[in-house]
Design a protein around this motif. Structure first.
Motif, PDB file in Angstrom:
ATOM      1  N   UNK A   1       0.901  -1.075   0.019  1.00 30.71           N
ATOM      2  CA  UNK A   1      -0.032  -0.013  -0.093  1.00 30.71           C
ATOM      3  C   UNK A   1       1.026   1.308   0.038  1.00 30.71           C
ATOM      4  N   UNK A   2       0.692   2.000  -0.889  1.00 29.30           N
ATOM      5  CA  UNK A   2       1.517   3.309  -1.083  1.00 29.30           C
ATOM      6  C   UNK A   2       0.993   4.324   0.254  1.00 29.30           C
ATOM      7  N   UNK A   3       1.967   4.581   1.120  1.00 26.69           N
ATOM      8  CA  UNK A   3       1.688   5.268   2.158  1.00 26.69           C
ATOM      9  C   UNK A   3       2.734   6.262   2.533  1.00 26.69           C
ATOM     10  N   UNK A   4       2.674   7.603   2.408  1.00 23.10           N
ATOM     11  CA  UNK A   4       3.413   8.501   2.624  1.00 23.10           C
ATOM     12  C   UNK A   4       3.505   8.705   4.161  1.00 23.10           C
ATOM     13  N   UNK A   5       4.851   9.142   4.651  1.00 21.44           N
ATOM     14  CA  UNK A   5       4.841   9.264   5.960  1.00 21.44           C
ATOM     15  C   UNK A   5       3.926   9.962   6.818  1.00 21.44           C
ATOM     16  N   UNK A   6       3.391  11.047   6.238  1.00 22.74           N
ATOM     17  CA  UNK A   6       2.309  11.660   7.132  1.00 22.74           C
ATOM     18  C   UNK A   6       0.815  10.926   7.243  1.00 22.74           C
ATOM     19  N   UNK A   7       0.669   9.913   6.513  1.00 27.73           N
ATOM     20  CA  UNK A   7      -0.348   9.182   6.685  1.00 27.73           C
ATOM     21  C   UNK A   7      -0.183   7.836   7.497  1.00 27.73           C
ATOM     22  N   UNK A   8       0.985   7.435   7.776  1.00 27.28           N
ATOM     23  CA  UNK A   8       1.198   6.094   8.133  1.00 27.28           C
ATOM     24  C   UNK A   8       0.781   5.822   9.745  1.00 27.28           C
ATOM     25  N   UNK A   9      -0.004   4.660   9.844  1.00 28.57           N
ATOM     26  CA  UNK A   9      -0.362   4.511  11.244  1.00 28.57           C
ATOM     27  C   UNK A   9       0.390   3.271  11.839  1.00 28.57           C
ATOM     28  N   UNK A  10       1.093   3.375  12.824  1.00 31.13           N
ATOM     29  CA  UNK A  10       1.619   2.126  13.289  1.00 31.13           C
ATOM     30  C   UNK A  10       1.444   1.898  14.702  1.00 31.13           C
ATOM     31  N   UNK A  11       0.503   2.579  15.244  1.00 32.74           N
ATOM     32  CA  UNK A  11      -0.082   2.192  16.676  1.00 32.74           C
ATOM     33  C   UNK A  11      -0.574   0.844  16.509  1.00 32.74           C
ATOM     34  N   UNK A  12      -0.355   0.074  17.279  1.00 31.47           N
ATOM     35  CA  UNK A  12      -0.855  -1.636  17.190  1.00 31.47           C
ATOM     36  C   UNK A  12      -2.386  -1.366  17.861  1.00 31.47           C
ATOM     37  N   UNK A  13      -2.398  -0.697  18.752  1.00 29.30           N
ATOM     38  CA  UNK A  13      -4.033  -0.602  19.291  1.00 29.30           C
ATOM     39  C   UNK A  13      -4.965   0.007  18.409  1.00 29.30           C
ATOM     40  N   UNK A  14      -4.335   1.056  17.653  1.00 30.93           N
ATOM     41  CA  UNK A  14      -5.196   1.744  16.796  1.00 30.93           C
ATOM     42  C   UNK A  14      -5.378   0.788  15.632  1.00 30.93           C
ATOM     43  N   UNK A  15      -4.352   0.085  15.027  1.00 28.69           N
ATOM     44  CA  UNK A  15      -4.554  -0.796  13.954  1.00 28.69           C
ATOM     45  C   UNK A  15      -5.696  -1.831  14.311  1.00 28.69           C
ATOM     46  N   UNK A  16      -5.679  -2.343  15.502  1.00 32.09           N
ATOM     47  CA  UNK A  16      -6.380  -3.620  16.091  1.00 32.09           C
ATOM     48  C   UNK A  16      -7.965  -3.048  16.169  1.00 32.09           C
ATOM     49  N   UNK A  17      -7.929  -1.892  16.718  1.00 32.98           N
ATOM     50  CA  UNK A  17      -9.342  -1.098  16.767  1.00 32.98           C
ATOM     51  C   UNK A  17     -10.018  -1.169  15.556  1.00 32.98           C
ATOM     52  N   UNK A  18      -9.199  -0.372  14.479  1.00 35.89           N
ATOM     53  CA  UNK A  18      -9.796  -0.512  13.198  1.00 35.89           C
ATOM     54  C   UNK A  18     -10.396  -1.762  12.603  1.00 35.89           C
ATOM     55  N   UNK A  19      -9.660  -2.864  12.790  1.00 31.44           N
ATOM     56  CA  UNK A  19      -9.892  -3.981  12.266  1.00 31.44           C
ATOM     57  C   UNK A  19     -11.193  -4.688  12.971  1.00 31.44           C
ATOM     58  N   UNK A 164      -5.095 -17.213  10.409  1.00 29.99           N
ATOM     59  CA  UNK A 164      -4.092 -16.359   9.860  1.00 29.99           C
ATOM     60  C   UNK A 164      -3.189 -15.532  10.598  1.00 29.99           C
ATOM     61  N   UNK A 165      -2.098 -16.143  11.149  1.00 31.62           N
ATOM     62  CA  UNK A 165      -1.508 -15.196  11.961  1.00 31.62           C
ATOM     63  C   UNK A 165      -0.816 -14.183  10.947  1.00 31.62           C
ATOM     64  N   UNK A 166      -0.909 -12.675  11.586  1.00 35.57           N
ATOM     65  CA  UNK A 166      -0.500 -11.669  10.928  1.00 35.57           C
ATOM     66  C   UNK A 166       1.022 -11.699  10.826  1.00 35.57           C
ATOM     67  N   UNK A 167       1.564 -11.759   9.744  1.00 33.98           N
ATOM     68  CA  UNK A 167       3.191 -11.419   9.408  1.00 33.98           C
ATOM     69  C   UNK A 167       3.455 -10.136   9.481  1.00 33.98           C
ATOM     70  N   UNK A 168       2.618  -9.179   8.839  1.00 30.67           N
ATOM     71  CA  UNK A 168       3.099  -7.933   8.337  1.00 30.67           C
ATOM     72  C   UNK A 168       1.738  -6.968   8.626  1.00 30.67           C
ATOM     73  N   UNK A 169       1.533  -5.768   9.008  1.00 30.26           N
ATOM     74  CA  UNK A 169       0.318  -5.157   9.260  1.00 30.26           C
ATOM     75  C   UNK A 169       0.751  -3.472   9.004  1.00 30.26           C
ATOM     76  N   UNK A 170      -0.149  -3.063   8.141  1.00 31.57           N
ATOM     77  CA  UNK A 170      -0.039  -1.356   7.769  1.00 31.57           C
ATOM     78  C   UNK A 170      -1.280  -0.804   7.711  1.00 31.57           C
ATOM     79  N   UNK A 171      -0.976   0.511   8.306  1.00 29.76           N
ATOM     80  CA  UNK A 171      -2.294   1.104   8.608  1.00 29.76           C
ATOM     81  C   UNK A 171      -2.148   2.605   7.650  1.00 29.76           C
ATOM     82  N   UNK A 172      -3.155   3.265   7.054  1.00 26.19           N
ATOM     83  CA  UNK A 172      -3.014   4.416   6.309  1.00 26.19           C
ATOM     84  C   UNK A 172      -4.328   5.042   7.067  1.00 26.19           C
ATOM     85  N   UNK A 173      -3.914   6.222   7.338  1.00 25.19           N
ATOM     86  CA  UNK A 173      -4.996   7.435   7.729  1.00 25.19           C
ATOM     87  C   UNK A 173      -4.869   8.392   7.124  1.00 25.19           C
ATOM     88  N   UNK A 174      -5.313   8.459   5.921  1.00 22.83           N
ATOM     89  CA  UNK A 174      -5.151   9.719   5.136  1.00 22.83           C
ATOM     90  C   UNK A 174      -6.307  10.717   5.208  1.00 22.83           C
TER      91      UNK A 174
END
Length: 210
Positions: A1-19, A164-174
């Motif tokens: 996923x194309x993700x400029x640094x300004x939009x990148x979301x790395x906080x695991x709690x927020x990623x899980x909450x969105x899932x 499906x164990x997650x091996x890689x996780x990316x978030x984009x908050x544009x």
């Protein structure tokens, strides 16, 4: 996923909450059958593995699960709120006119290889957890125990489960983080007063810039 640094979301709690907040996921893979995509409700178990494990099931008649059983990597997409951004909402338009429309959105991508299973007891436990999660919002929640045992057994034979164990996780908050505070405020006001529910949903996710 194309993700400029300004939009990148790395906080695991927020990623899980969105899932957890995403009702229906898009699971894709490329295997012997070519590109495949299935829309599935999934269950996230956060404590399993570095990024958590996703659980779900296919209809047995859906050939997609066979590619996963053969080891194809899967990409799972969870879509959050999204909205069209009208250039007129930017105060910058009145200042210099150098603005264009865009689309703001929240998305999470998860990668991994799945373990496929069809053990009846394990399938029943999965179906129970999935249905209990979504039935919790109902005034009178339904339970798998309400279904006749023979009917339920037949339904379980018609599905195939996977972990499906997650091996890689990316978030984009544009969300317009690359715009000025004034432009961000203008977008927030425009979305919050829109007649479209999804616009107002995205507005609620915009954090005021100080």
């Amino acid at each position: 996923m194309y993700c400029p640094a300004a939009f990148r979301q790395d906080d695991l709690a927020q990623l899980h909450a969105q899932i957890d907040a995403s009702g229906l996921a898009l699971l894709t893979s490329a295997g012997a059958q070519g590109l495949m995509a299935s829309h599935l409700p999934l269950l996230l178990v956060p404590g399993e593995g570095e990024f958590g494990t996703l659980y779900g099931h296919f209809a047995r008649a859906n050939p997609h699960w066979r590619d996963l059983a053969e080891g194809s990597e899967a990409l799972v997409v969870f879509s959050g709120p999204d909205a069209y951004i009208h250039p007129g909402w930017y105060p910058a338009k009145a200042e210099h006119g150098k603005v264009v429309p865009t689309w703001n959105y929240i998305a999470v991508h998860a990668w991994g290889q799945a373990e496929v299973f069809d053990d009846p007891e394990r399938l029943l436990a999965l179906v129970r957890r999935l249905s209990d999660r979504h039935e919790a919002r109902q005034a009178r929640p339904w339970s798998v125990d309400e279904a006749p045992a023979d009917y339920l057994a037949g339904m379980l034979r018609a599905i195939v489960g996977f972990a499906l164990p997650i091996r890689r996780l990316e978030g984009k908050w544009k969300l317009g983080q690359n715009r000025s505070a004034a432009d961000q405020a203008g977008v927030r006001e425009g979305l919050s007063t829109s007649a479209e529910p999804r616009d107002r949903e995205l507005a609620a996710r915009l954090t005021p810039t100080t």
